[in-house]
Design an enzyme around this catalytic site. Structure first.
Site, PDB file in Angstrom:
ATOM      1  N   HIS A 124      -8.591  -1.159   3.685  1.00  0.00           N
ATOM      2  CA  HIS A 124      -8.734  -0.054   4.637  1.00  0.00           C
ATOM      3  C   HIS A 124      -9.897   0.858   4.284  1.00  0.00           C
ATOM      4  CE1 HIS A 124      -7.277   3.072   1.870  1.00  0.00           C
ATOM      5  NE2 HIS A 124      -6.400   2.168   1.447  1.00  0.00           N
ATOM      6  N   HIS A 169      -4.511  -3.068   1.376  1.00  0.00           N
ATOM      7  CA  HIS A 169      -4.861  -2.066   0.369  1.00  0.00           C
ATOM      8  C   HIS A 169      -5.428  -2.723  -0.878  1.00  0.00           C
ATOM      9  CE1 HIS A 169      -2.456   0.792   2.797  1.00  0.00           C
ATOM     10  NE2 HIS A 169      -1.756  -0.304   3.044  1.00  0.00           N
ATOM     11  N   ARG A 194      -3.229   3.949   7.527  1.00  0.00           N
ATOM     12  CA  ARG A 194      -4.645   3.750   7.198  1.00  0.00           C
ATOM     13  C   ARG A 194      -5.044   2.279   7.315  1.00  0.00           C
ATOM     14  NH1 ARG A 194      -1.833   5.204   2.533  1.00  0.00           N
ATOM     15  NH2 ARG A 194      -2.117   3.944   0.646  1.00  0.00           N
ATOM     16  N   GLU A 207       0.265  -0.637  -0.221  1.00  0.00           N
ATOM     17  CA  GLU A 207      -0.313  -0.326  -1.518  1.00  0.00           C
ATOM     18  C   GLU A 207       0.806  -0.247  -2.551  1.00  0.00           C
ATOM     19  OE1 GLU A 207      -2.281  -0.494  -3.883  1.00  0.00           O
ATOM     20  OE2 GLU A 207      -3.932   0.764  -3.152  1.00  0.00           O
TER      21      GLU A 207
END
Length: 344
Positions: free
Chosen positions: A99, A272, A148, A202
């Site tokens: 991202h 991520h 994100r 993440e």
């Protein structure tokens, strides 16, 4: 016509110090972790898998049993007989994108599983990533449950020359599935299913989430913070290690994403740094020591070719205006030629 000899070895944004190991990543999965940290809402589709001596075989990814499904299911083989196996494509593309910059990246804060959106720079990075992959086919998109990563996927696809519309699949409840059905077959054909799962999130940074990275280093010491951030099996307080993140991310990749590639689908993953490092560890057969020095830049796509059961890294696409940069293989060159013919 695109010359197949225009073979572009882009350096991309991955630097891995040391050679590639042969078996390190094969042993990292073991038992799937039962800790569902930062679970949020599971928006992934129904799963099915068979665990055999060769690892996970085929999973089912289906948006719905109705005609309105955007995602076509991957049939599960009823036996090991090759005659019952799904038809395999000669070659498929796998695009990985970390991202773009988030608001907490900008503030130098530990983010982990806190759901923070992109900055203006992050939006621009996502759009630029889309330009780089605008001539590469995309049939399925997988992303995390965090905004994100989803913003990055959606913004990137606004730049694709095929102009298909990415649509997030909602299968968290029967009502969600019913309310999000598509009743036009033509519209369905012009759509790309986007499947979100917390298992691509993440890694969860535990009690570090929201803390300033520099202030944390000053408080606990640079060596301790470096161990939390860059070791393979040492988690931060009440958080996940990279090993724990890899257990869920790689298991999800093998169970849900790899079967799509085997069936001939071209796949993009927007996720991520640590979940993608985990997947790259599996793709490139990196050891636990090699993966800790792996660095990924925000908003830069990485292209892999899946062919004959193997993943071949091709680097990072340079841009849509440079001749020959997508001629990594003959099929990708022909895909770009077809786009040129459709749009001109």
């Amino acid at each position: 016509m695109m010359a197949a000899t225009a073979f572009h070895h882009a350096v991309g944004t991955i630097q891995s110090h040391g050679g590639h190991g042969g078996s390190g990543s094969r042993n990292m999965l073991g038992r799937f972790s039962e800790r569902r940290v930062c679970k949020g809402v599971e928006v992934s589709l129904f799963r099915s898998g068979i665990r055999g001596s060769a690892g996970w075989r085929l999973g089912v990814v289906s948006a719905s049993s109705s005609h309105s499904s955007v995602a076509d299911p991957v049939p599960l083989s009823s036996s090991s007989n090759s005659n019952n196996s799904p038809k395999k494509s000669n070659e498929t593309a796998l695009i990985l994108i970390r991202h773009g910059e988030s608001l907490w990246n900008e503030k130098n804060l530990f983010t982990g599983c806190v759901d923070v959106p992109l900055t203006k720079k992050g939006v621009e990075e996502a759009i630029e990533a889309g330009k780089r992959i605008s001539n590469i086919p995309v049939d399925m998109i997988y992303t995390s449950s965090l905004i994100r990563a989803q913003m990055t996927a959606m913004l990137a696809m606004t730049q694709h020359r095929r102009k298909k519309v990415p649509i997030i699949m909602h299968n968290e409840s029967e009502q969600a599935k019913t309310w999000s059905q598509i009743y036009s077959e033509e519209t369905r054909k012009q759509s790309i299913p986007v499947i979100a799962s917390w298992r691509l999130n993440e890694r969860m940074y535990g009690e570090l989430q929201g803390l300033n990275k520099q202030e944390t280093a000053d408080k606990f010491g640079k060596e301790q913070v470096h161990e939390w951030r860059r070791s393979y099996d040492t988690p931060p307080p009440n958080g996940e290690s990279l090993e724990m993140c890899a257990e869920r991310a790689v298991a999800y990749f093998k169970e849900h994403i790899e079967p799509q590639l085997i069936s001939g689908k071209h796949v993009m993953i927007a996720a991520h740094g640590n979940s993608l490092r985990s997947i790259i560890m599996y793709l490139d057969k990196l050891t636990s020591q090699e993966v800790i020095s792996l660095e990924l830049s925000t908003g830069i796509p990485m292209l892999y070719i899946f062919k004959e059961g193997k993943f071949i890294r091709r680097g990072s696409p340079v841009g849509p205006s440079e001749a020959g940069v997508y001629a990594y293989t003959r099929s990708l060159a022909l895909y770009r030629q077809k786009l040129d013919e459709m749009l001109h």
